[in-house]
Write a protein that holds these residues in place. Structure first.
Motif, short mmCIF file in Angstrom:
data_model
loop_
_atom_site.label_atom_id
_atom_site.label_comp_id
_atom_site.label_asym_id
_atom_site.label_seq_id
_atom_site.Cartn_x
_atom_site.Cartn_y
_atom_site.Cartn_z
N LEU A 431 54.38 -5.78 -30.82
CA LEU A 431 55.60 -5.00 -30.97
C LEU A 431 55.64 -4.30 -32.33
CD1 LEU A 431 58.19 -7.48 -29.42
CD2 LEU A 431 57.22 -5.44 -28.35
N GLY A 432 55.16 -4.97 -33.37
CA GLY A 432 55.12 -4.35 -34.69
C GLY A 432 54.19 -3.16 -34.73
N ARG A 433 53.02 -3.30 -34.12
CA ARG A 433 52.07 -2.17 -34.09
C ARG A 433 52.64 -1.00 -33.30
NH1 ARG A 433 48.14 -2.18 -37.72
NH2 ARG A 433 46.75 -1.03 -36.35
N TYR A 434 53.30 -1.29 -32.19
CA TYR A 434 53.91 -0.22 -31.40
C TYR A 434 54.97 0.52 -32.22
CZ TYR A 434 51.79 -1.67 -26.97
OH TYR A 434 50.91 -1.95 -25.95
N LEU A 435 55.75 -0.21 -32.99
CA LEU A 435 56.78 0.41 -33.81
C LEU A 435 56.15 1.28 -34.89
CD1 LEU A 435 59.76 0.73 -34.47
CD2 LEU A 435 59.60 -1.33 -35.90
N VAL A 436 55.07 0.80 -35.50
CA VAL A 436 54.38 1.59 -36.53
C VAL A 436 53.86 2.89 -35.94
CG1 VAL A 436 52.36 1.66 -38.03
CG2 VAL A 436 53.81 -0.37 -37.99
N TRP A 437 53.22 2.80 -34.78
CA TRP A 437 52.70 4.00 -34.11
C TRP A 437 53.83 4.97 -33.80
CZ3 TRP A 437 48.27 6.34 -33.60
CH2 TRP A 437 47.08 5.62 -33.72
N ALA A 438 54.95 4.46 -33.31
CA ALA A 438 56.08 5.32 -32.98
C ALA A 438 56.60 6.05 -34.21
CB ALA A 438 57.20 4.51 -32.33
N VAL A 439 56.70 5.34 -35.34
CA VAL A 439 57.19 5.97 -36.57
C VAL A 439 56.22 7.03 -37.07
CG1 VAL A 439 57.73 5.53 -39.00
CG2 VAL A 439 58.59 3.98 -37.23
N VAL A 440 54.93 6.72 -37.07
CA VAL A 440 53.93 7.67 -37.56
C VAL A 440 53.91 8.93 -36.69
CG1 VAL A 440 51.46 8.05 -37.86
CG2 VAL A 440 52.50 5.92 -38.67
N MET A 471 52.58 14.42 -30.01
CA MET A 471 53.01 13.38 -30.97
C MET A 471 54.41 12.89 -30.66
SD MET A 471 51.44 14.67 -34.59
CE MET A 471 49.67 14.53 -34.92
N CYS A 472 55.30 13.80 -30.32
CA CYS A 472 56.66 13.42 -29.98
C CYS A 472 56.68 12.52 -28.74
CB CYS A 472 57.51 14.67 -29.75
SG CYS A 472 59.23 14.36 -29.38
N MET A 473 55.92 12.89 -27.72
CA MET A 473 55.86 12.09 -26.50
C MET A 473 55.15 10.76 -26.73
SD MET A 473 57.50 13.66 -24.20
CE MET A 473 58.55 14.01 -25.61
N GLY A 474 54.18 10.75 -27.64
CA GLY A 474 53.54 9.49 -28.00
C GLY A 474 54.52 8.53 -28.65
N CYS A 475 55.38 9.07 -29.51
CA CYS A 475 56.42 8.25 -30.14
C CYS A 475 57.32 7.63 -29.09
CB CYS A 475 57.22 9.13 -31.11
SG CYS A 475 58.72 8.35 -31.76
N PHE A 476 57.83 8.43 -28.17
CA PHE A 476 58.71 7.92 -27.11
C PHE A 476 57.99 6.88 -26.25
CE2 PHE A 476 61.32 12.11 -27.04
CZ PHE A 476 61.94 11.74 -28.21
N SER A 477 56.71 7.14 -25.97
CA SER A 477 55.96 6.25 -25.08
C SER A 477 55.77 4.87 -25.70
CB SER A 477 54.59 6.87 -24.75
OG SER A 477 54.75 8.10 -24.07
N PHE A 478 55.42 4.84 -26.98
CA PHE A 478 55.26 3.54 -27.65
C PHE A 478 56.59 2.78 -27.68
CE2 PHE A 478 51.21 5.10 -29.45
CZ PHE A 478 50.44 3.96 -29.29
N LEU A 479 57.68 3.49 -27.92
CA LEU A 479 58.99 2.83 -27.96
C LEU A 479 59.38 2.29 -26.59
CD1 LEU A 479 61.04 5.25 -30.26
CD2 LEU A 479 60.15 2.99 -30.84
N LEU A 480 59.17 3.09 -25.55
CA LEU A 480 59.55 2.66 -24.21
C LEU A 480 58.69 1.51 -23.72
CD1 LEU A 480 60.44 5.89 -22.21
CD2 LEU A 480 61.87 3.89 -22.55
#
Length: 562
Positions: A431-440, A471-480
């Protein structure tokens, strides 16, 4: 639907003309709306209420603007504009009045949203309460919390459907089913609401979210499935045969079953669309499967003593990253450096009447030019920019150049799968890695588009599959995916219903709704076209039927595999 009546009353002694421009149309040329004769004459026109409009009144025989205003009109309303001269030696003014109150266009959506919220709450609460009660009463197998393993197949079903809860990552199937369900709904029309349909050019709507989610899930599934097969001893040749077969089937489905001609019948070359959704998915899947087959890790070595231990899940896949960086560099060079005849280099606009009408035949810049050169007229003839920007060139949102960034989007999904494997049973790290990816990714997208719709270095654009869009869709995807993983697989608060069943039969649902979606009982002829009520009901009904079909097929243990 989405229209209002605007009446102009001209009390001047000269004829005037009214022009308009949609504020969603970037730097568009004003379009003629109506001319009004002098001496208390009037003229009426129907205008769109989807976006706010800028209107202006000019003297017809003189280059003089009398008044100019911006307003968002509402559905079904009747409005009057009085063009008059209040007193001698003063400037003409425009006054406004409402002759008929507009409808509440969002009332149907609000009612449906509340009903769906209650239904969703029941889907989550009732099974959770049942499990809690069972746990307290007895320790039967049906009441035990299911455990996940990271070996989801990248097809449409599990290897053993009868053991779905024990052998699949339920959050991934749920995410896939959720994306597919929203895709079916927006393909049916999304109730006629503009924000549930694709954006005319730049910007994001709900419809622009679903396909990147699907590609992201494909990348995650490729990693989990291929890693599982490689651990079982499946060789590279067999994996390559599997990848080639699935790619060929997806391409054939896209070419043959989803191409039709109302004039010449099915499989007509004059109406054939060579690019397409399934074609892009097939090519993207093939590239991702090659990356995983040749450069994917099946067993992660213990190297936590190195300085790069915080990025081991990235560094260990450096050959894949190198290829992706080269592909993205290719996209950037072609997009911004390739000369396009009669168009500015690096042009990203819609053409038509946009950009002050200077580049009417430059729709899509390099991406559109490459597709028209390769496919001619055998591509999408009704792009989302056609109506608003009044474009004349065909443009395909699933074209060649955008497929490069589709691979990049799928690769981001592969990183989600790699994290699942690398940090297996260490849920907090996942979950932490997913959050980092979403922020980046989210920060990078914001920088590229400068948090604007039409500005920035690279605007967010689904038609072009621009880098900022990916990048925007990658952010949403990691969060979801992270959120669903936490709720479904870790906490067990939600079983994934009703989305998990379409997620296990996604190809059948997608092809089925594309072929049969506009026949009864999935749809019918709309009779009440003045409001969104009937269309929204029809679109929801058709979508719900496919969710029900997927559920019934799941109960029968029938899954369409390719």
């Amino acid at each position: 639907m989405d229209q209002a009546l605007l009446t102009f009353q001209n009390q001047l002694e000269e004829e005037v003309q009214v022009s308009y421009r949609s504020d969603f149309c970037h730097k568009c040329v004003f379009q003629h709306l109506v001319s009004v004769k002098p001496d208390n004459s009037n003229s009426s026109a129907t205008i769109s209420t989807r976006f706010s409009l800028t209107l202006k009144v000019d003297m017809k025989n003189r280059n003089e603007t009398l008044c100019r205003w911006n307003q968002t009109y509402e559905e079904g309303g009747h409005y009057s504009v009085w063009i008059q001269l209040p007193a001698v030696f003063t400037q003409p003014v425009c006054s406004f009045s409402v002759d008929k109150s507009p409808n509440n266009a969002y009332l149907p959506l609000l009612v449906v949203a509340l009903l769906l919220a209650v239904t969703a709450l029941l889907f989550v609460v009732v099974p959770y309460v049942h499990r809690r009660c069972c746990t307290k009463c007895s320790k039967t197998i049906c009441c035990q919390d299911s455990q996940y393993t990271v070996d989801n197949d990248d097809g449409e079903t599990a290897d053993n459907p009868s053991k779905t809860k024990q052998s699949r990552l339920l959050s991934l199937d749920t995410f896939r089913g959720f994306a597919l369900t929203v895709m079916v709904f927006v393909n049916y029309g999304g109730g006629g609401y503009w924000f549930l349909q694709h954006a005319p050019w730049n910007g994001l709507t709900v419809a622009d979210l679903v396909m990147p989610w699907f590609v992201f899930i494909m990348g995650t599934s490729v990693v989990l499935a291929f890693s599982s097969m490689q651990r079982r001893g499946v060789g590279r040749l067999q994996l390559l045969r599997k990848s080639a077969w699935r790619t060929a089937v997806l391409l054939l489905l896209g070419f043959c079953f989803l191409n039709y001609s109302p004039r010449d019948g099915p499989l007509s070359w004059s109406w054939l669309r060579i690019p397409g959704v399934l074609q892009r998915l097939g090519f993207t899947y093939f590239v991702l499967s090659l990356l995983q087959t040749f450069w994917g890790w099946t067993e992660i070595p213990e190297r936590e003593h190195h300085w790069w231990k915080l990025a081991q899940d990235v560094v260990l896949h450096w050959p894949q990253w190198l290829i992706i960086v080269l592909l993205e560099t290719l996209w950037l060079c072609i997009t911004f450096l390739m000369p396009v005849p009669d168009c500015p280099t690096g042009y990203l606009g819609a053409g038509g009447i946009g950009d002050d009408g200077l580049y009417p035949n430059c729709t899509g810049g390099a991406a559109g030019f490459i597709d028209r050169w390769m496919f001619g007229d055998n591509m999408y003839r009704y792009p989302t920019c056609k109506e608003l920007y009044q474009t004349v060139q065909p443009f395909d949102p699933e074209g060649v150049l955008g497929t490069i960034n589709s691979v990049v989007m799928g690769f981001l999904g592969m990183q989600a799968g790699n994290i699942m494997i690398f940090y297996k049973r260490r849920n907090n790290h996942i979950l932490g890695r997913y959050l980092v990816w979403a922020v980046v990714l989210g920060t990078s997208a914001a920088v590229l588009c400068e948090c604007t719709r039409d500005g920035g270095f690279i605007p967010v654009n689904k038609n072009l599959w621009s880098l900022s869009y990916v990048m925007c869709m990658g952010c949403f995807s990691f969060l979801l995916l992270g959120g669903m993983f936490f709720i479904i697989d870790i906490k067990g608060w939600w079983s994934g219903q009703p989305f998990i069943n379409p997620g296990m039969n996604s190809i059948l649902v997608y092809v089925g709704h594309s072929l049969l979606g506009f026949y009864f009982p999935f749809s019918w002829e709309i009779r009440f076209q003045e409001s969104h009520w009937e269309l929204l009901l029809q679109n929801l009904w058709g979508t719900a039927l496919w969710v029900l079909i997927a559920y019934l097929l799941y109960r029968k243990k029938f899954f369409l595999r390719i």
